[in-house]
Design an enzyme around this catalytic site. Structure first.
Site, short mmCIF file in Angstrom:
data_model
loop_
_atom_site.label_atom_id
_atom_site.label_comp_id
_atom_site.label_asym_id
_atom_site.label_seq_id
_atom_site.Cartn_x
_atom_site.Cartn_y
_atom_site.Cartn_z
N ASP A 1 0.80 -1.04 0.13
CA ASP A 1 0.10 0.12 -0.11
C ASP A 1 0.89 1.32 0.05
OD1 ASP A 1 -1.85 -1.59 0.20
OD2 ASP A 1 -2.76 -1.05 2.12
N TYR B 1 2.28 1.81 -3.38
CA TYR B 1 1.10 2.52 -4.35
C TYR B 1 0.76 3.94 -3.70
CZ TYR B 1 -3.49 2.82 -6.38
OH TYR B 1 -4.61 3.33 -7.30
N ASP B 2 0.80 4.21 -2.43
CA ASP B 2 0.56 5.67 -2.30
C ASP B 2 1.46 6.57 -2.96
OD1 ASP B 2 -1.86 4.73 -0.95
OD2 ASP B 2 -0.74 4.68 0.98
N GLU C 1 -24.78 -18.74 -13.14
CA GLU C 1 -23.93 -17.61 -12.47
C GLU C 1 -24.95 -17.22 -11.04
OE1 GLU C 1 -23.79 -14.52 -15.13
OE2 GLU C 1 -23.06 -15.60 -16.77
N LYS D 1 -27.10 -14.98 -8.88
CA LYS D 1 -27.65 -13.66 -9.08
C LYS D 1 -27.68 -12.62 -8.10
CE LYS D 1 -32.19 -12.07 -10.76
NZ LYS D 1 -32.49 -10.98 -9.75
N ASP E 1 -27.38 -9.50 -5.79
CA ASP E 1 -28.79 -8.68 -5.32
C ASP E 1 -28.04 -7.28 -5.20
OD1 ASP E 1 -31.29 -8.14 -4.89
OD2 ASP E 1 -31.22 -8.91 -2.94
N TYR F 1 -20.97 -9.34 -15.76
CA TYR F 1 -21.43 -10.62 -16.34
C TYR F 1 -22.03 -10.47 -17.98
CZ TYR F 1 -25.83 -8.39 -14.58
OH TYR F 1 -26.79 -7.57 -14.16
N LYS G 1 -35.02 -18.24 -8.65
CA LYS G 1 -34.88 -17.46 -7.34
C LYS G 1 -35.06 -18.48 -6.23
CE LYS G 1 -36.10 -13.21 -7.19
NZ LYS G 1 -36.69 -12.39 -7.91
N CYS H 1 -45.06 13.96 21.75
CA CYS H 1 -43.88 13.10 21.80
C CYS H 1 -44.24 11.93 22.76
CB CYS H 1 -42.41 13.76 22.26
SG CYS H 1 -41.19 12.60 22.75
N CYS I 1 -41.89 12.86 26.31
CA CYS I 1 -41.78 14.24 27.10
C CYS I 1 -43.18 14.88 26.88
CB CYS I 1 -40.87 15.02 26.64
SG CYS I 1 -40.97 15.78 24.92
N CYS J 1 -39.29 15.01 17.67
CA CYS J 1 -39.68 15.57 19.20
C CYS J 1 -38.37 16.62 18.98
CB CYS J 1 -39.45 15.01 20.27
SG CYS J 1 -39.51 15.74 21.49
N CYS K 1 -35.99 16.76 26.08
CA CYS K 1 -36.67 15.30 26.18
C CYS K 1 -35.84 14.25 26.65
CB CYS K 1 -37.27 15.07 24.73
SG CYS K 1 -37.89 13.40 24.74
S1 IVH Z 1 -27.96 -11.35 -16.92
C1 IVH Z 1 -30.39 -10.36 -20.60
N1 IVH Z 1 -26.65 -12.22 -14.87
O1 IVH Z 1 -31.08 -9.60 -12.39
C2 IVH Z 1 -29.69 -10.71 -19.45
N2 IVH Z 1 -28.35 -10.65 -14.41
O2 IVH Z 1 -33.86 -9.96 -12.44
C3 IVH Z 1 -29.90 -9.82 -18.26
N3 IVH Z 1 -28.64 -10.05 -12.12
O3 IVH Z 1 -31.32 -6.58 -14.32
C4 IVH Z 1 -29.12 -9.99 -17.06
N4 IVH Z 1 -26.78 -11.22 -11.25
O4 IVH Z 1 -29.78 -6.77 -12.83
C5 IVH Z 1 -27.69 -11.38 -15.45
N5 IVH Z 1 -25.33 -13.05 -13.09
C6 IVH Z 1 -26.18 -12.12 -13.61
C7 IVH Z 1 -27.19 -11.43 -12.58
C8 IVH Z 1 -28.00 -10.60 -13.19
C9 IVH Z 1 -27.89 -10.32 -10.89
C10 IVH Z 1 -29.77 -8.89 -12.11
C11 IVH Z 1 -29.65 -7.85 -13.21
C12 IVH Z 1 -31.13 -8.07 -13.97
C13 IVH Z 1 -31.76 -8.60 -13.00
C14 IVH Z 1 -32.75 -9.44 -13.70
#
Ligand code: IVH
Length: 688
Positions: free
Chosen positions: A35, A38-39, A119, A121, A123, A237, A328, A422, A425, A440, A445
């Site tokens: 680090d 780098y700095d 892959e 998904k 969030d 992705y 999901k 409140c 108080c 409040c 209070c």
């Molecule tokens: S592919 C046409 N891959 O999920 C293909 N989406 O419910 C579109 N998301 O809007 C997406 N991980 O924001 C893809 N490995 C992944 C993902 C992913 C999360 C999200 C993405 C998309 C939403 C769809």
């Protein structure tokens, strides 16, 4: 002055070096330099750029730190729409999809050995990045999929997003890809999310319900310096390449993911190549439990057909690609009944309604309370006492009510109305125009006072050990303390009037409170609990304003000019110092001896201020073991008050501080008639 050839060359070299180092650190998780190195290099580049602004390029690592706040975001049209994904909630639905896409193919199309890429998904929030000739030119939110918002300023602060693509490994004709579109997910690791919420709680700000909301809220921040502080991350992705024959660079999603990583992106390493739906199911089931220990949140898996030829053949429906599906995980939700709605009053006076519910098991814990955020939220969902509601909790995330099952509502329920007074108080509450929060505003209070004191004693503030929530409540309820400053007037005698408080513990508390006078100015500023001033901001502010007079006299614009401090914080600080109650509090705390200046300035102040030199000219000796103070600490306190501490008794000794198991010094002192002090007496002498 113009830069020399050597300087131009060096700037380029530094940019490349730093870029490689960043990639190794943030993407490969495999640092190539320390680090500090780098700095040093970073500073060298900064110096050159400061000298010759024409050498600053948009891909320079120095351009990540965040710029002045924007006033709004502009809408942009996506070059290629961002589709969303069809959802499946179980393996049967996955199998149905697998049948469906096959039926959609022309009859002559021969399906051999289908490959699926699975892959996680992630969030978070989808992000579309555009690179022209390898340079990041735009980052946009998904929006409605066709139009998004240009958030390039904010995107630049995300360290795992390259500002320049790495084309080095490309060979032959493909030395440059003119236009690259990359899609992926911005996310916030669960641990960072927890820390952000913890901080927000301390600062009296509303909590983010989950990491996804925190990401979305952060990306839409107009002040990119705040975005930079949040440490968002990004997994790529999808790769779209224009100006080249796609097939020559990548033929499959699998190859695309490899290529994305080579280009400089972070790709989630948990993707897998599956050759059957059975393998896909196995992956899904494995991650159903593994995700609970994952450092980032996932809400399912995405299944994609691997070959681009097959993807092209299948195309899209109105909303979704036919060649992919999101499988999901069932949401962690459960029904329960609202027994009561209580209203909590926080340190900033904010009233937070809470649903008290029949206990229910959720994500491995028992949930019986859920925040209802504010009155708008209650009204929106129309939550009433007696309602059956669905509560949701995921991992470490705070439980929340997602909806009411109106069909199960008993007769005679009434809509919930926020109290106009409140609950603690009894004073009228206020809801400012455009604010969701009801407050409040009575500064005396008891609920606000308790919150303020809890904040003052907390670890990141004055760190006063032994003063916990229970004691604070007792102190306020018994009217021993009416303000933070009163803590310093507490005596062992006063404390001993509290239930179950012995002399020894009382001395310990008085000492701990007294010692907090040594805490530095940034901690004191943080401890004052000014809205929006967290410990990072307190640190930044005290670097610029090295004492309280400078800060209280500063104009709002001076405060805003501090790097990392936005307009909201500046306004809050400025207004706080304009209030008489706060000015009085500062004067009182100053006279008590708290640190309102950085160390060097404070030392000077200490020495010059006769008020702080209570023990000037007095010589002390300490003997035996003290119960609460360490000997060094006692020595320091005496010296800070102007006294002298020596090791042996002589005629010049004024006081002998006597601890347990005192030895020959005590005898000698008795002979010479030297005044003896207990530890408590010493503390009182120091006027603690
Ligand atoms: S592919 C046409 N891959 O999920 C293909 N989406 O419910 C579109 N998301 O809007 C997406 N991980 O924001 C893809 N490995 C992944 C993902 C992913 C999360 C999200 C993405 C998309 C939403 C769809």
């Amino acid at each position: 002055m113009k830069p020399t050839q050597l300087e131009i060359k060096r700037a380029k070299e530094l940019r490349e070096l730093l870029q490689r180092a960043s990639y190794a650190y943030y993407v490969l998780d495999n640092p190539i330099m320390e680090d500090t190195v780098y700095d040093r290099l970073y500073r060298e580049l900064q110096d050159i750029e400061r000298k010759y602004s024409e050498l600053i390029t948009p891909d320079s690592p120095t351009q990540r730190v965040g710029e002045k706040p924007a006033t709004h975001f502009t809408s942009v049209r996506h070059n290629i729409p961002l589709y969303s994904l069809e959802n499946a909630f179980n393996i049967t639905e996955l199998e149905n999809w697998n049948q469906r896409w096959q039926r959609h193919l022309p009859s002559q199309y021969l399906i051999v050995d289908t490959e699926y890429v699975t892959e996680l998904k992630i969030d978070g929030a989808a992000l579309a990045l555009t690179y022209e000739n390898g340079i990041l030119v735009r980052g946009a939110t998904r929006g409605d999929g066709v139009m998004g918002e240009d958030i390039t300023q904010n995107v630049r602060t995300i360290r795992s997003i390259p500002l320049r693509l790495n084309f080095d490994y490309l060979t032959g004709a493909f030395k440059n890809i003119p236009k690259v579109e990359v899609r992926g997910e911005v996310f916030l690791p669960v641990e960072l999310f927890r820390q952000i919420n913890e901080r927000r709680k301390k600062d009296g700000e509303q909590l983010f319900a989950n990491p996804r909301n925190a990401v979305a809220g952060t990306l839409r921040q107009l002040d990119s310096r705040i975005v930079a502080q949040r440490q968002l991350d990004f997994f790529a992705y999808t790769l779209h390449i224009a100006g080249l024959d796609d097939a020559s660079v990548a033929d499959t999603q699998w190859e695309s993911l490899e290529l994305l990583q080579k280009l400089g992106f972070r790709v989630d390493t948990n993707h897998k190549l599956c050759r059957s739906i059975a393998e896909v199911s196995e992956y899904y089931e494995y991650w159903d439990t593994a995700r609970l220990n994952s450092p980032y949140m996932t809400d399912g898996v995405v299944v994609k057909l691997n070959t681009f030829k097959l993807q092209e053949q299948l195309g899209f429906t109105q909303k979704f690609p036919r060649w992919a599906i999101a499988l999901k995980y069932p949401a962690q939700e459960a029904p329960t009944r609202v027994e009561k709605i209580t209203v909590n009053v926080g340190r900033t006076g904010a009233l937070t309604p809470l649903a008290e519910m029949l206990p229910v098991q959720l994500a491995g814990t028992t949930v019986s309370r859920a925040t209802l955020h504010n009155s708008d939220r209650i009204q929106q969902l129309d939550i009433r006492i007696g309602d059956t509601v669905i509560v949701r909790k995921a991992g470490e995330i705070i439980p929340e009510v997602v909806r009411v099952i109106k069909e199960l509502r008993p007769a005679g329920t009434q809509p919930f109305i926020m109290p106009v007074n409140c609950p603690v108080c009894g004073q009228p509450v206020v809801r400012e125009l455009g604010e969701a929060v009801t407050r409040c505003v009575n500064s005396s209070c008891a609920a606000i006072l308790k919150g303020e004191i809890e904040h003052w004693v907390s670890r990141d503030a004055l760190d006063i050990k032994g003063v916990g929530e229970k004691l604070v409540h007792q102190l306020v309820d018994k009217k021993l303390v009416h303000s933070i400053a009163d803590l310093y007037e507490l005596t062992t005698a006063k404390l001993c009037t509290l239930e179950r408080m012995g002399e020894k513990s009382a001395v310990k508390l008085v000492t701990a409170i007294a010692q907090s006078k040594n805490q530095p100015w940034p901690k004191v500023l943080y401890g004052l609990g000014i809205r929006h001033v967290g410990s990072v901001n307190a640190q930044l502010l005290t670097e610029k304003f090295t004492n309280v007079t400078q800060l209280s006299n500063a104009r709002q614009s001076d405060i805003e000019n501090v790097y990392g401090v936005g307009p909201e914080i500046a306004q809050s600080v400025y207004q706080w110092f304009r209030m008489t109650v706060n000015q009085n509090l500062i004067s009182r705390l100053e006279s008590i001896g708290l640190q309102f200046a950085n160390q060097e300035a404070a030392n000077e102040n200490m020495e010059n201020n006769p008020e702080n030199q209570k023990l000037a000219g007095k010589t002390f000796v300490i003997t035996g073991t003290l119960t609460t103070l360490k000997r060094d600490e006692a020595k320091k306190l005496i010296q800070q008050a102007g006294g002298k501490v020596t090791d042996s008794i002589s005629k010049k000794t004024d006081f002998l501080v006597v601890g347990e198991d005192a030895g020959s010094k005590l005898e000698k002192a008795e002979k010479l008639g030297i005044i003896q002090l207990t530890e408590t007496e010493l503390l009182q002498m120091l006027k603690y």
